[in-house]
Each structure stands twice: as structure tokens, then as C-alpha cells.
Design a protein around this motif. Structure first.
Motif, PDB file in Angstrom:
ATOM      1  N   ALA A 129      29.340  26.662  11.352  1.00  0.00           N
ATOM      2  CA  ALA A 129      28.274  26.686  12.349  1.00  0.00           C
ATOM      3  C   ALA A 129      28.804  26.787  13.772  1.00  0.00           C
ATOM      4  O   ALA A 129      28.110  27.297  14.659  1.00  0.00           O
ATOM      5  CB  ALA A 129      27.400  25.444  12.198  1.00  0.00           C
ATOM      6  N   THR A 130      30.016  26.332  14.001  1.00  0.00           N
ATOM      7  CA  THR A 130      30.560  26.404  15.355  1.00  0.00           C
ATOM      8  C   THR A 130      30.874  27.834  15.770  1.00  0.00           C
ATOM      9  O   THR A 130      31.132  28.091  16.947  1.00  0.00           O
ATOM     10  CB  THR A 130      31.826  25.545  15.471  1.00  0.00           C
ATOM     11  OG1 THR A 130      32.773  25.969  14.468  1.00  0.00           O
ATOM     12  CG2 THR A 130      31.507  24.070  15.272  1.00  0.00           C
ATOM     13  N   THR A 131      30.834  28.768  14.824  1.00  0.00           N
ATOM     14  CA  THR A 131      31.098  30.175  15.148  1.00  0.00           C
ATOM     15  C   THR A 131      29.808  30.972  15.309  1.00  0.00           C
ATOM     16  O   THR A 131      29.868  32.184  15.524  1.00  0.00           O
ATOM     17  CB  THR A 131      31.960  30.832  14.050  1.00  0.00           C
ATOM     18  OG1 THR A 131      31.194  30.948  12.833  1.00  0.00           O
ATOM     19  CG2 THR A 131      33.203  30.019  13.765  1.00  0.00           C
ATOM     20  N   TRP A 132      28.662  30.337  15.212  1.00  0.00           N
ATOM     21  CA  TRP A 132      27.399  31.062  15.273  1.00  0.00           C
ATOM     22  C   TRP A 132      27.061  31.558  16.675  1.00  0.00           C
ATOM     23  O   TRP A 132      26.191  32.412  16.825  1.00  0.00           O
ATOM     24  CB  TRP A 132      26.253  30.179  14.780  1.00  0.00           C
ATOM     25  CG  TRP A 132      26.313  29.850  13.322  1.00  0.00           C
ATOM     26  CD1 TRP A 132      27.138  30.395  12.384  1.00  0.00           C
ATOM     27  CD2 TRP A 132      25.504  28.892  12.635  1.00  0.00           C
ATOM     28  NE1 TRP A 132      26.898  29.839  11.149  1.00  0.00           N
ATOM     29  CE2 TRP A 132      25.899  28.905  11.274  1.00  0.00           C
ATOM     30  CE3 TRP A 132      24.491  28.018  13.039  1.00  0.00           C
ATOM     31  CZ2 TRP A 132      25.302  28.095  10.314  1.00  0.00           C
ATOM     32  CZ3 TRP A 132      23.901  27.202  12.093  1.00  0.00           C
ATOM     33  CH2 TRP A 132      24.295  27.245  10.752  1.00  0.00           C
ATOM     34  N   GLY A 133      27.699  31.012  17.680  1.00  0.00           N
ATOM     35  CA  GLY A 133      27.420  31.441  19.039  1.00  0.00           C
ATOM     36  C   GLY A 133      26.248  30.738  19.693  1.00  0.00           C
ATOM     37  O   GLY A 133      25.708  31.223  20.698  1.00  0.00           O
TER      38      GLY A 133
END
Length: 225
Positions: free
Chosen positions: A203-207
């Protein structure tokens, strides 16, 4: 809205499953009922949790290894919907801290509402039982517009109803589609890391413009603490 410009917020929109309510036990139960009807053993309800935000697609994927492309999927999906409707209120509850969060938003004169891919067939049942939703300024279901998230149309329908600009809203959700829809609509986005997230999700890469580990952390972003 940038991640640093939360002061412009006039309204907060939320995803439903995995963000405001924990419906995973009832969704898993509905899928297990289909397994039982076929002589299969029940799966642990926790095995369904990560994919609960994906609705029938997620539950049937866990229960039977099916995808929407499988020929038997449409029939099982309708059976799953009927099963879920029968147990929709058995264990579903509002997440801890949500009641307090909503009260704090209301006390600060911020409108709040729900934008979900869940069909109105089910959101209406949940809203009838959970009186919290009587206070929502808007509820947009998966069949309110011709599109579902990650398309921005449901979110834009919500702000149209509220009578405010999209950049005056933030959208909080626990799925990549929530962040994609919010960004496409021109809203600030918050990823709810306490939610279902999906299998192997990063989820930390979802932007998203921000992430929260528990609901009340949203108040820090909005400077309402």
C-alpha cells in the motif's frame, strides 16, 4: 490538493468495506456457505480477510480459485450474493475509532459520505441497520453511476451531490482502486492501512497523499486534534 494542503478540506469521503466497516466475517461466511453446499469443508474466516474488499471476485477467488473469466463464475456470483444477503448483519461492525472520528468531523462542520463499489442492494441493508449512516451526507454505491472505482465517476457524483469542488474533498480507502479513483477525480487520497489491502499488497507504493494506521490518525492530517 497536495499532501500538505489539508486545510482546504470541506468534506471527507470514505470507502465502506475495510475502511468504515469490518464486513470480512460475513463475506467469508457467505462464501463458506457455498462450499458447504458442495460438500466442501469451511475455510478459516481469516483466510478471506485480505480479499474482502474485492467482494464476490475476492471471495470466490479464495473459496474456489475462480476468476471472473471462468464460465461458472457468474452463476456462483449470484449464489454468493444471495448467501451474503442472508448473513450480512451477523458479524459486520463499524471499525474501532470510526464513531469517534465521524463525531469529530461533524463537530468541525466537515461533511462526510461513502463511496463504495458495493451494490445498493447491500449498502441499503447496511445503512438501515447501522444508524451511523443516517448521518452521511451522501452514499454512492457501485450501481449509482455506470462506472465503479477506479473510475472517478462515483466520486464525482458524490461531490456533485455535496455541491463542492473535488479538490475540497479527500477520499479514504483501503484499496489501490480507491487511490486511483481519488486521484483521477482530483481529490486528496489517504490509504487506510488498517483495512483489507488485498493479498501481497504494497500500500505504501500506491501513491496516496498520506497513509493512516488507524482511523483517528486522519484527525492529525486535518489538524483537528
Amino acid at each position: 490538493m497536495s499532501a500538505l494542503d489539508w486545510s482546504r478540506t470541506q468534506a471527507v469521503l470514505f470507502d465502506l468495506d475495510g475502511t468504515l466497516i469490518d464486513s470480512a466475517p460475513d463475506l467469508g461466511r457467505a462464501a463458506n456457505n457455498l462450499r458447504i453446499a458442495r460438500g466442501l469443508s469451511e475455510l478459516p474466516l481469516d483466510s478471506y480477510r485480505a480479499m474482502a474488499g474485492a467482494g464476490a471476485r475476492g471471495m470466490l477467488g479464495i473459496a474456489f480459485g475462480l476468476t471472473p473469466e471462468d464460465l461458472q463464475f457468474p452463476g456462483l456470483r449470484e449464489e454468493f450474493f444471495d448467501s451474503y444477503e442472508r448473513c450480512i448483519h451477523d458479524q459486520t461492525r463499524v471499525f474501532d475509532q470510526i464513531e469517534e472520528l465521524i463525531a469529530r468531523l461533524e463537530g468541525s462542520s466537515l461533511a462526510w459520505g461513502v463511496v463504495t463499489n458495493k451494490a445498493s442492494r447491500f449498502t441499503s441493508l447496511i445503512a438501515q441497520r447501522m444508524k451511523l449512516f443516517d448521518r452521511a451526507a451522501v452514499i454512492v454505491s457501485g450501481d449509482t453511476t455506470p462506472h465503479i472505482k477506479p473510475h472517478p465517476a462515483p466520486l464525482l457524483e458524490a461531490v456533485r451531490h455535496l455541491g463542492i469542488a473535488a479538490d475540497g474533498c479527500i477520499y479514504v480507502g483501503d484499496d489501490l482502486r480507491d487511490v486511483q479513483a481519488g486521484k483521477a477525480a482530483g481529490m486528496g487520497t489517504v490509504a487506510a492501512l488498517y483495512g483489507y489491502l488485498g493479498q501481497d499488497a504494497e500500500a505504501t507504493t500506491w501513491g496516496a497523499d498520506a497513509t493512516i494506521n488507524q482511523p483517528l490518525e486522519l484527525l492529525n492530517l486535518l489538524k483537528l486534534t
